[in-house]
Enzyme design. Structure first.
Site, PDB file in Angstrom:
ATOM      1  N   PRO A   1     -49.795  17.248 107.459  1.00 47.87           N
ATOM      2  CA  PRO A   1     -50.745  18.162 106.805  1.00 47.87           C
ATOM      3  C   PRO A   1     -51.578  18.910 107.847  1.00 47.87           C
ATOM      4  O   PRO A   1     -51.953  18.336 108.869  1.00 47.87           O
ATOM      5  CB  PRO A   1     -51.639  17.232 105.971  1.00 47.87           C
ATOM      6  CG  PRO A   1     -50.948  15.931 105.903  1.00 47.87           C
ATOM      7  CD  PRO A   1     -49.990  15.846 107.053  1.00 47.87           C
TER       8      PRO A   1
ATOM      9  N   GLY B   1     -57.049  16.716 110.996  1.00 47.08           N
ATOM     10  CA  GLY B   1     -57.324  15.768 112.080  1.00 47.08           C
ATOM     11  C   GLY B   1     -56.098  14.963 112.479  1.00 47.08           C
ATOM     12  O   GLY B   1     -56.216  13.940 113.148  1.00 47.08           O
ATOM     13  N   LEU B   2     -54.912  15.398 112.054  1.00 48.08           N
ATOM     14  CA  LEU B   2     -53.694  14.635 112.375  1.00 48.08           C
ATOM     15  C   LEU B   2     -52.867  15.313 113.472  1.00 48.08           C
ATOM     16  O   LEU B   2     -51.697  14.975 113.680  1.00 48.08           O
ATOM     17  CB  LEU B   2     -52.856  14.414 111.109  1.00 48.08           C
ATOM     18  CG  LEU B   2     -53.544  13.598 110.009  1.00 48.08           C
ATOM     19  CD1 LEU B   2     -52.677  13.516 108.761  1.00 48.08           C
ATOM     20  CD2 LEU B   2     -53.892  12.187 110.487  1.00 48.08           C
ATOM     21  N   GLY B   3     -53.461  16.260 114.151  1.00 47.11           N
ATOM     22  CA  GLY B   3     -52.818  16.834 115.344  1.00 47.11           C
ATOM     23  C   GLY B   3     -51.656  17.767 115.072  1.00 47.11           C
ATOM     24  O   GLY B   3     -50.765  17.907 115.917  1.00 47.11           O
ATOM     25  N   SER B   4     -51.651  18.427 113.898  1.00 44.52           N
ATOM     26  CA  SER B   4     -50.496  19.271 113.573  1.00 44.52           C
ATOM     27  C   SER B   4     -50.374  20.472 114.517  1.00 44.52           C
ATOM     28  O   SER B   4     -49.266  20.839 114.910  1.00 44.52           O
ATOM     29  CB  SER B   4     -50.564  19.752 112.121  1.00 44.52           C
ATOM     30  OG  SER B   4     -51.670  20.600 111.947  1.00 44.52           O
ATOM     31  N   SER B   5     -51.490  21.054 114.926  1.00 42.00           N
ATOM     32  CA  SER B   5     -51.383  22.249 115.775  1.00 42.00           C
ATOM     33  C   SER B   5     -50.887  21.890 117.177  1.00 42.00           C
ATOM     34  O   SER B   5     -50.093  22.627 117.768  1.00 42.00           O
ATOM     35  CB  SER B   5     -52.707  23.017 115.834  1.00 42.00           C
ATOM     36  OG  SER B   5     -53.699  22.226 116.428  1.00 42.00           O
ATOM     37  N   ALA B   6     -51.312  20.737 117.699  1.00 45.72           N
ATOM     38  CA  ALA B   6     -50.812  20.317 119.021  1.00 45.72           C
ATOM     39  C   ALA B   6     -49.328  19.991 118.938  1.00 45.72           C
ATOM     40  O   ALA B   6     -48.551  20.336 119.835  1.00 45.72           O
ATOM     41  CB  ALA B   6     -51.588  19.113 119.523  1.00 45.72           C
ATOM     42  N   ALA B   7     -48.928  19.325 117.842  1.00 48.91           N
ATOM     43  CA  ALA B   7     -47.511  18.977 117.682  1.00 48.91           C
ATOM     44  C   ALA B   7     -46.664  20.246 117.615  1.00 48.91           C
ATOM     45  O   ALA B   7     -45.564  20.315 118.192  1.00 48.91           O
ATOM     46  CB  ALA B   7     -47.326  18.127 116.428  1.00 48.91           C
TER      47      ALA B   7
ATOM     48  N   ASP C   1     -54.851  15.432 121.520  1.00 41.31           N
ATOM     49  CA  ASP C   1     -53.718  15.679 120.624  1.00 41.31           C
ATOM     50  C   ASP C   1     -52.451  16.059 121.380  1.00 41.31           C
ATOM     51  O   ASP C   1     -51.370  15.543 121.086  1.00 41.31           O
ATOM     52  CB  ASP C   1     -54.065  16.794 119.621  1.00 41.31           C
ATOM     53  CG  ASP C   1     -55.153  16.367 118.651  1.00 41.31           C
ATOM     54  OD1 ASP C   1     -55.806  15.340 118.914  1.00 41.31           O
ATOM     55  OD2 ASP C   1     -55.347  17.057 117.641  1.00 41.31           O
TER      56      ASP C   1
HETATM   57  O1  PMV Z   1     -60.397  15.544 113.862  1.00 45.12           O
HETATM   58  P1  PMV Z   1     -59.861  15.486 115.234  1.00 45.12           P
HETATM   59  O2  PMV Z   1     -58.586  14.729 115.334  1.00 45.12           O
HETATM   60  O3  PMV Z   1     -59.879  16.786 115.948  1.00 45.12           O
HETATM   61  O4  PMV Z   1     -60.829  14.494 116.054  1.00 45.12           O
HETATM   62  C1  PMV Z   1     -62.127  14.798 116.390  1.00 45.12           C
HETATM   63  C2  PMV Z   1     -62.623  13.698 117.258  1.00 45.12           C
HETATM   64  C3  PMV Z   1     -64.121  13.787 117.542  1.00 45.12           C
HETATM   65  O5  PMV Z   1     -64.445  12.600 118.246  1.00 45.12           O
HETATM   66  C4  PMV Z   1     -64.911  13.826 116.264  1.00 45.12           C
HETATM   67  C5  PMV Z   1     -64.472  15.007 118.356  1.00 45.12           C
HETATM   68  C6  PMV Z   1     -64.028  14.969 119.789  1.00 45.12           C
HETATM   69  O6  PMV Z   1     -64.007  16.054 120.398  1.00 45.12           O
HETATM   70  O7  PMV Z   1     -63.735  13.892 120.342  1.00 45.12           O
END
Ligand code: PMV
Length: 329
Positions: free
Chosen positions: A105, A109-115, A156
């Site tokens: 998705p 926050g699951l790193g889709s853009s880096a992947a 990521d």
């Molecule tokens: O939501 P993500 O996977 O981009 O993670 C953010 C992680 C934070 O600790 C909230 C921010 C950061 O830059 O480390």
């Protein structure tokens, strides 16, 4: 044809506290961005995303769309940047068709853009017979990520490139990233609220909390540091039950600093009631996703329970041990 895959990631422990110097643990997920790349004779750069049903056709030299198409230009700008980075190394601008299918998705926050960046770069390098080390691949993906995120942390792209479990910590504005060598696969259920949030805003929210309640925040940070210490130990020992317990405590701390939400708490509590050893929000919070850790035989139960909340995507995921891969078919 080239098929290139790169995994998404989840933060198992340490989001937000990592901003204040604490160690954190991320894991590559066996959910991938898959990119198919084939050479074209017509000297065009064609990009097609299956997930959003969008196609863009670009001139490989000017990198401008063949027909004025602002949406394609915007959506595919990271891919065009990746193409530019690889062709600046090879001196060639071949006609290619790039097809993208993502199992991750977006903006959760699951790193889709880096992947996506890792998969496209790795695939283009292979089609251009360019050898890239993992370090180079990750660094190039970091450059692509800057277009999407402005100031990405570098986690990521690293996790997506090398796979497995990854330790990371900020020291004097530098990010230390190291693989954690454990032969373990964690079974997770991931549940998302279906809404997106701005990481920058949530990080700012935590900063305000810290400024208002400095000594309380420092004690919560100390508590988190102890969680991290034990989490490393349980990860090495493969003690899933205790890792789960620590996830619950970590979620409690994240709740205390104000980054959970009613939806995230509902997902966490539902996963625990359905038999997870532990659950917590993952990533910046506010909205986004939770991870629930469980024995394999409880996964379906948790999946069903989270699905019945009818929020956002819910799926099982495990550890991707290998990271980015590319093959010719
Ligand atoms: O939501 P993500 O996977 O981009 O993670 C953010 C992680 C934070 O600790 C909230 C921010 C950061 O830059 O480390």
């Amino acid at each position: 044809m080239i098929i290139s895959r790169a995994p998404g990631k989840t933060i198992l422990f340490g989001e937000h506290f990592v901003v204040y110097g604490a160690p954190a643990i991320a894991m590559a997920l066996d959910k991938y961005v898959v990119v198919r790349i084939s050479e074209l004779n017509n000297n065009l750069l064609e990009i097609y995303s299956h997930n959003i049903g969008l196609k863009g056709v670009f001139d490989p030299h000017s990198l401008k769309p063949k027909t004025p198409d602002l949406e394609a230009l915007q959506v595919f700008s990271p891919i065009i940047k990746a193409y530019e980075l690889i062709s600046s190394k090879t001196g060639n601008r071949p006609g290619v068709r790039i097809e993208i299918i993502s199992e991750i998705p977006m903006a959760s926050g699951l790193g889709s853009s880096a992947a996506l960046a890792v998969a496209v770069l790795n695939g283009l390098a292979r089609i251009s017979r360019l050898k890239l080390s993992r370090e180079e691949l990750s660094q190039l993906a970091f450059q692509v990520e800057k277009i999407v995120h402005g100031t990405p942390s570098g986690i990521d792209n690293t996790v997506s490139t090398i796979g497995g479990f990854v330790f990371f910590q900020r020291r004097d504005d530098k990010l230390i990233v190291k693989p954690i060598n454990v032969a373990l696969k964690l079974n997770l259920v991931i549940g998302c609220t279906g809404k997106t949030r701005s990481t920058k805003d949530i990080v700012e929210r935590v900063r305000r909390f810290k400024n208002t309640y400095a000594s309380i925040f420092n004690n919560l940070l100390n508590a988190y540091n102890l969680i991290a210490e034990h989490a490393f130990q349980y990860l090495r020992e493969g003690d899933i039950r205790r890792l789960g317990e620590l996830m619950k405590v970590n979620h409690g701390l994240l709740w205390s600093i104000g980054v959970s939400s009613r939806n995230l708490d509902k997902l966490v509590n539902t996963a625990l009631e359905a038999g997870a050893y532990g659950a917590k929000l993952t990533g910046a919070g506010g909205e986004g996703c939770i991870i629930a850790l469980s024995d394999p035989d409880m996964l379906d139960n948790i999946l069903k329970a989270l699905g019945s909340l009818r929020m956002g995507p819910v799926f099982k995921a495990s550890t991707s041990t290998s990271g980015a891969s590319v093959e010719e078919v």
